[in-house]
Design an enzyme around this catalytic site. Structure first.
Site, mmCIF file in Angstrom:
data_model
loop_
_atom_site.group_PDB
_atom_site.id
_atom_site.type_symbol
_atom_site.label_atom_id
_atom_site.label_comp_id
_atom_site.label_asym_id
_atom_site.label_seq_id
_atom_site.Cartn_x
_atom_site.Cartn_y
_atom_site.Cartn_z
ATOM 1 N N ASP A 33 0.848 -1.199 0.000
ATOM 2 C CA ASP A 33 0.000 0.000 0.000
ATOM 3 C C ASP A 33 0.881 1.245 0.000
ATOM 4 O O ASP A 33 1.890 1.299 0.702
ATOM 5 C CB ASP A 33 -0.919 -0.013 1.231
ATOM 6 C CG ASP A 33 -2.075 0.964 1.091
ATOM 7 O OD1 ASP A 33 -3.221 0.512 0.953
ATOM 8 O OD2 ASP A 33 -1.817 2.191 1.117
ATOM 9 N N ASN A 91 -13.010 -3.474 1.843
ATOM 10 C CA ASN A 91 -14.018 -2.432 1.971
ATOM 11 C C ASN A 91 -14.918 -2.438 0.739
ATOM 12 O O ASN A 91 -14.436 -2.412 -0.393
ATOM 13 C CB ASN A 91 -13.333 -1.062 2.098
ATOM 14 C CG ASN A 91 -12.523 -0.935 3.379
ATOM 15 O OD1 ASN A 91 -12.948 -1.381 4.436
ATOM 16 N ND2 ASN A 91 -11.341 -0.353 3.275
ATOM 17 N N GLU A 99 -12.351 3.265 -1.486
ATOM 18 C CA GLU A 99 -11.860 4.437 -2.217
ATOM 19 C C GLU A 99 -11.435 4.109 -3.641
ATOM 20 O O GLU A 99 -11.497 4.958 -4.529
ATOM 21 C CB GLU A 99 -10.669 5.058 -1.477
ATOM 22 C CG GLU A 99 -11.053 5.653 -0.114
ATOM 23 C CD GLU A 99 -9.854 6.164 0.653
ATOM 24 O OE1 GLU A 99 -8.709 5.918 0.215
ATOM 25 O OE2 GLU A 99 -10.070 6.787 1.698
ATOM 26 N N VAL A 100 -10.948 2.892 -3.838
ATOM 27 C CA VAL A 100 -10.506 2.480 -5.169
ATOM 28 C C VAL A 100 -11.450 1.376 -5.640
ATOM 29 O O VAL A 100 -11.605 0.345 -4.969
ATOM 30 C CB VAL A 100 -9.048 1.973 -5.158
ATOM 31 C CG1 VAL A 100 -8.650 1.492 -6.551
ATOM 32 C CG2 VAL A 100 -8.105 3.078 -4.679
ATOM 33 N N HIS A 104 -10.139 -5.235 -3.904
ATOM 34 C CA HIS A 104 -8.839 -5.521 -3.285
ATOM 35 C C HIS A 104 -9.023 -5.947 -1.847
ATOM 36 O O HIS A 104 -9.988 -5.572 -1.186
ATOM 37 C CB HIS A 104 -7.921 -4.291 -3.341
ATOM 38 C CG HIS A 104 -8.542 -3.037 -2.820
ATOM 39 N ND1 HIS A 104 -9.404 -2.277 -3.583
ATOM 40 C CD2 HIS A 104 -8.444 -2.409 -1.621
ATOM 41 C CE1 HIS A 104 -9.800 -1.226 -2.874
ATOM 42 N NE2 HIS A 104 -9.237 -1.288 -1.671
ATOM 43 N N HIS A 106 -6.961 -5.890 1.834
ATOM 44 C CA HIS A 106 -5.844 -5.380 2.616
ATOM 45 C C HIS A 106 -5.342 -6.506 3.508
ATOM 46 O O HIS A 106 -6.137 -7.123 4.233
ATOM 47 C CB HIS A 106 -6.289 -4.225 3.517
ATOM 48 C CG HIS A 106 -6.843 -3.026 2.809
ATOM 49 N ND1 HIS A 106 -6.130 -1.855 2.669
ATOM 50 C CD2 HIS A 106 -8.037 -2.813 2.212
ATOM 51 C CE1 HIS A 106 -6.879 -0.965 2.024
ATOM 52 N NE2 HIS A 106 -8.041 -1.518 1.735
#
Ligand code: 5GP
Length: 120
Positions: A33, A91, A99-100, A104, A106
């Site tokens: 990240d 998320n 946000e993206v 994905h 984390h």
């Protein structure tokens, strides 16, 4: 929401912008990240174009899903986190804080990760 092929992770997959690559398999790419929130903070993304967890888990082929999760487990193991522990976060959407908009996971660890959520 339709997939936007101009999102930042799509550009990383196409090699248009750099990433600090950690590992890769046929189905997924892992990289650090850019703004780490823990000593280990790795992002794992599918190579296919999926907006979110809902999109990925409802439309990806089983081989893509298993390959993705194999890479999640591998990067956590290779980072030495299995004994000490780690947290996986995906998320989804506004309330999830996504946000993206390329799905994905984390992979976070290297310190106690604290409470699971902040209660409001
Ligand atoms: P989200 O809130 O969507 O779950 O998480 C997006 C993550 O992508 C954030 O942790 C953010 O720091 C990371 N990120 C955003 N832009 C870039 C980038 O260009 N390169 C890398 N390596 N990470 C990024």
């Amino acid at each position: 929401m339709a997939y936007d092929s101009d999102n930042i992770f799509a550009k990383i997959l196409r090699g248009e912008i750099p990433c600090d690559r950690v590992a890769e398999n046929d189905q997924a790419l892992a990289f650090n990240d850019i703004s780490p929130q823990a000593p280990v903070h790795i992002l794992v993304i599918p190579k296919g174009a999926y907006v979110s967890s809902d999109d990925f888990y409802s439309t990806a082929e089983p081989a893509e899903i298993s390959g993705f999760h194999a890479l999640v487990a591998q990067v956590a193991r290779d980072a030495g986190l299995v004994e000490s522990g780690y947290r996986l976060i995906a998320n989804h959407g506004a309330d999830g804080g996504q946000e993206v908009f390329h799905f994905h996971m984390h992979v976070m660890g290297g310190q106690p990760m604290g409470p699971m959520v902040v209660r409001r």
